[in-house]
Write an enzyme that holds these catalytic residues in place. Sequence first.
Site: not given
Ligand code: 5RP
Length: 219
Positions: A30-31, A81, A95, A97, A103, A121
């Site tokens: 989402s970020t 990322d 991970g 997501g 990645e 985080k």
């Molecule tokens: C996906 C990831 C994402 O970077 C991680 O889950 C963070 O996601 P978000 O930005 O939605 O909090 O590692 O595999």
Amino acid sequence: MDATEKKRAAARKALEFIEPGTKLGIGTGSTVNCLIEILDEARDLIDCVVSSSKASTALLEEQGFEVATLNEAGDLDLYIDGADESNKRLQLIKGGGGALTREKVLAAASRRFVCIVDDSKLVGMLGAFPLPVEVLPMAQELVARRMLKMRGQPIWREGFVTDNGNHILDVHDLQIVNPIDMEARINRIPGVVTVGIFADRPADILLIATDVGVTELRA
Ligand code: 5RP
């Protein structure tokens, strides 16, 4: 500032790291989606873009970007990322997501890895977030038993198949005191494709969105 506003702020700050001629890697989540929404602003600076997931590729294509494969692009200048957790050494858990393998490949291929997070985080010790481990489906039970021996509680992410056709075990209750050692130990288990600890290749720059702005940590 709510969580979405923080994600947008971190994503906007990351735009500043894109320089003329950048070969850019784009992560997943989402970020990163907030970044993709505004990536058009840096379009003229981008030489080519590579994506870490089918989901991000689809969003980039919606924005009119042609997405190259890593094999076509070669080494990348910059990888942007998100993360599920980061410690102050910029070692990460990723991970959430499910895109951790691609990645990790893009992070390894990149000269600079900029990680964008909100302040929820940042942790003292990695492991409160259940550690994602991508496994070959036929080795799922073997890997789960090995994780139990390491005092983790593995839970199969039911119904989820990665872009690589594999499964995810989310491992709860691990105390990741030494991330580099734990990353190597889990990666050595036969059937593990990738563990979501990014310590051997941590981020280079962490952009942390807080209520009062975006702060920057460097490794
Ligand atoms: C996906 C990831 C994402 O970077 C991680 O889950 C963070 O996601 P978000 O930005 O939605 O909090 O590692 O595999």
